[in-house]
Motif scaffolding. Structure first.
Motif, PDB file in Angstrom:
ATOM      1  N   ALA A 181      27.657 -14.431 -31.071  1.00 32.35           N
ATOM      2  CA  ALA A 181      26.342 -14.916 -31.499  1.00 32.35           C
ATOM      3  C   ALA A 181      25.255 -14.205 -30.717  1.00 32.35           C
ATOM      4  O   ALA A 181      25.336 -14.082 -29.489  1.00 32.35           O
ATOM      5  N   TYR A 182      24.225 -13.737 -31.448  1.00 32.11           N
ATOM      6  CA  TYR A 182      23.051 -13.113 -30.833  1.00 32.11           C
ATOM      7  C   TYR A 182      21.852 -14.041 -31.029  1.00 32.11           C
ATOM      8  O   TYR A 182      21.595 -14.510 -32.148  1.00 32.11           O
ATOM      9  N   VAL A 183      21.107 -14.286 -29.953  1.00 25.17           N
ATOM     10  CA  VAL A 183      19.866 -15.058 -30.018  1.00 25.17           C
ATOM     11  C   VAL A 183      18.748 -14.130 -29.551  1.00 25.17           C
ATOM     12  O   VAL A 183      18.679 -13.759 -28.380  1.00 25.17           O
ATOM     13  N   ASP A 184      17.906 -13.730 -30.490  1.00 27.31           N
ATOM     14  CA  ASP A 184      16.842 -12.767 -30.196  1.00 27.31           C
ATOM     15  C   ASP A 184      15.513 -13.506 -30.072  1.00 27.31           C
ATOM     16  O   ASP A 184      14.930 -13.948 -31.053  1.00 27.31           O
ATOM     17  N   LEU A 185      15.031 -13.631 -28.824  1.00 33.39           N
ATOM     18  CA  LEU A 185      13.790 -14.366 -28.548  1.00 33.39           C
ATOM     19  C   LEU A 185      12.610 -13.431 -28.349  1.00 33.39           C
ATOM     20  O   LEU A 185      11.528 -13.873 -27.939  1.00 33.39           O
ATOM     21  N   ALA A 186      12.790 -12.159 -28.619  1.00 30.90           N
ATOM     22  CA  ALA A 186      11.758 -11.159 -28.307  1.00 30.90           C
ATOM     23  C   ALA A 186      10.834 -10.917 -29.496  1.00 30.90           C
ATOM     24  O   ALA A 186      11.197 -11.085 -30.653  1.00 30.90           O
TER      25      ALA A 186
END
Length: 435
Positions: free
Chosen positions: A275-280
């Motif tokens: 899982a990838y969580v991209d907060l950028a």
């Protein structure tokens, strides 16, 4: 002079446009310089976060300032003027003040009630103070907004609502992988959001935590605080292959994890889910990564949708009521301040007249004993205070109602007053990080 706010946020603009409008500190300072060099803008502060890019300006003319700000935003970002205008919002005077307080309280954020915006607004203010782009008006507005935001978190239940973007990302990851306990987590970046992610993951009891950052020393400091391991950015590919969950928020202007790198990591993992969580903002992870078998990618847009469904109306209304009261108090205070120089000049004029007359009395009746002289002085001062009381109170009342300028001008003409110009600006005290 009038307050104007012009900007766009996740409420009005699609994520790709927000990414294009995102400004780092040097570009914010450049935009502020462009603005204050124009004839219609006296002060400017730019706030640029993953949720919004906004210009707060003290303007000489409303329409001229709106035009100047729009043109400057186009020049600074390269976004087409027509596309920009389609998504921009404008707030003026009372509504601008209300908007600033609402933003500071986190009510306008993707994650309603989040406190991170306070630190971002404080940083924007301090940067603008250092460069001279913020003056008395915006200093006063931002400092009060920061106070209101802090009140919201200390005096209301909004913190119970503020499920952060990190928590929303964790929920997405757990829906794909199950409980995070015993899983390996990689945090890419070492800034404020990355620190929040690392701390939250540790609190969730993950199996291992790795921090990767371009500056290794920063990664090491974050890893030490959270019980993780630090690795340099050059080892990102290996770190990706070992991670079940990847949380990225670097502030980079380009993609940090591209499709090829993520695909290689999946090969090394033999297809184990990830899982990838991209907060950028702009995004760190290429959107195409979501197409890989066994991989789920959650970006800001999806996380924002998740959060908007979970708002608690009671706590939100509590903060909204706080904002309404604070806006009214701020408007009253600002109105009174607008006529303060005239009131001060009137009192100085009266004091000069009293001093002159008492001096003449001293010369004409030098034989007066001290007790009598004191009684005469007290009587004169009481008379003057009673005469000044009504106009002083009345001018402040009229100022709140929007008519103070006319009344103050009448006082200046009637008494031939020349109030001096006053302008002060100060830096808010350091809070030692996020409130």
């Amino acid at each position: 002079m009038s307050l104007v706010i012009l900007g766009l946020s996740h409420h009005t603009a699609p994520l790709p446009l927000l990414e294009a409008m995102s400004l780092d500190p040097s570009r914010r300072a450049d935009l502020e310089s462009r603005l204050t060099a124009r004839e219609n803008v006296a002060e400017a502060i730019v706030v640029s976060t993953c949720n919004r890019t906004e210009v707060y300006a003290e303007s000489l003319t409303f329409h001229g300032a709106v035009s100047d700000i729009t043109e400057a935003l186009t020049e600074a970002t390269g976004v087409d003027n027509a596309q920009l205008r389609e998504h921009l919002y404008v707030h003026y005077e009372d509504r601008a003040i209300a908007h600033a307080f609402t933003v500071a309280c986190g009510l306008d954020s993707m994650a309603v009630g989040e406190a991170q915006i306070l630190g971002q607004m404080r940083t924007a203010l301090r940067d603008a103070q250092r460069t001279g782009h913020a003056g008395p008006a915006l200093n006063a507005l931002f400092q009060q907004a920061l106070r209101v935001g802090k009140r919201a978190h200390t005096e209301t239940g909004i913190d119970a609502v503020s499920v952060s973007l990190v928590e929303a990302g964790i929920a997405r990851a757990e829906a794909h992988l199950g409980s995070l306990e015993d899983l390996s987590v990689l945090v890419v970046g070492a800034g404020g959001m990355s620190s929040l992610a690392a701390t939250t993951m540790t609190r969730r009891g993950v199996g291992s935590l790795t921090v990767v950052n371009r500056t290794l020393s920063k990664a090491q400091r974050l890893a030490e605080r959270t019980g993780g391991t630090a690795r340099p950015l050059a080892e990102l590919a290996d770190a990706l292959a070992a991670a079940d969950v990847v949380v990225s928020c670097t502030g980079s202007t380009g993609v940090v994890v591209d499709l090829a790198t993520a695909a290689d990591a999946q090969v090394a993992r033999a297809g184990r889910p990830q899982a990838y969580v991209d907060l950028a903002l702009p995004h760190d992870v290429a959107p195409e990564v979501a197409s890989l078998r066994g991989v789920v990618l959650a970006g800001l847009s999806a996380l924002g949708d998740d959060l908007s469904a979970g708002q608690a109306s009671a706590q939100v209304q509590e903060v909204a009521d706080l904002v309404i009261g604070e806006v009214a108090a701020y408007l009253t205070s600002r109105a009174a301040e607008s006529v303060a120089p005239t009131v001060a000049a009137l009192r100085r004029h009266a004091a000069d007249v009293v001093a002159g007359e008492l001096g003449r009395l001293e010369q004409r009746l030098p034989q007066l004993d001290e007790a009598t002289r004191a009684e005469v002085q007290l009587a004169v001062h009481r008379i003057v205070e009673k005469l000044l009381h009504t106009p002083t109170v009345r001018v402040k009342e009229l100022a709140v109602g929007g008519h103070g300028d006319d009344y103050a001008q009448a006082l200046r003409e009637l008494f031939d007053l020349r109030p001096g110009q006053t302008a002060t600006a100060s830096v808010p005290p350091s809070q030692g990080g996020m409130p």
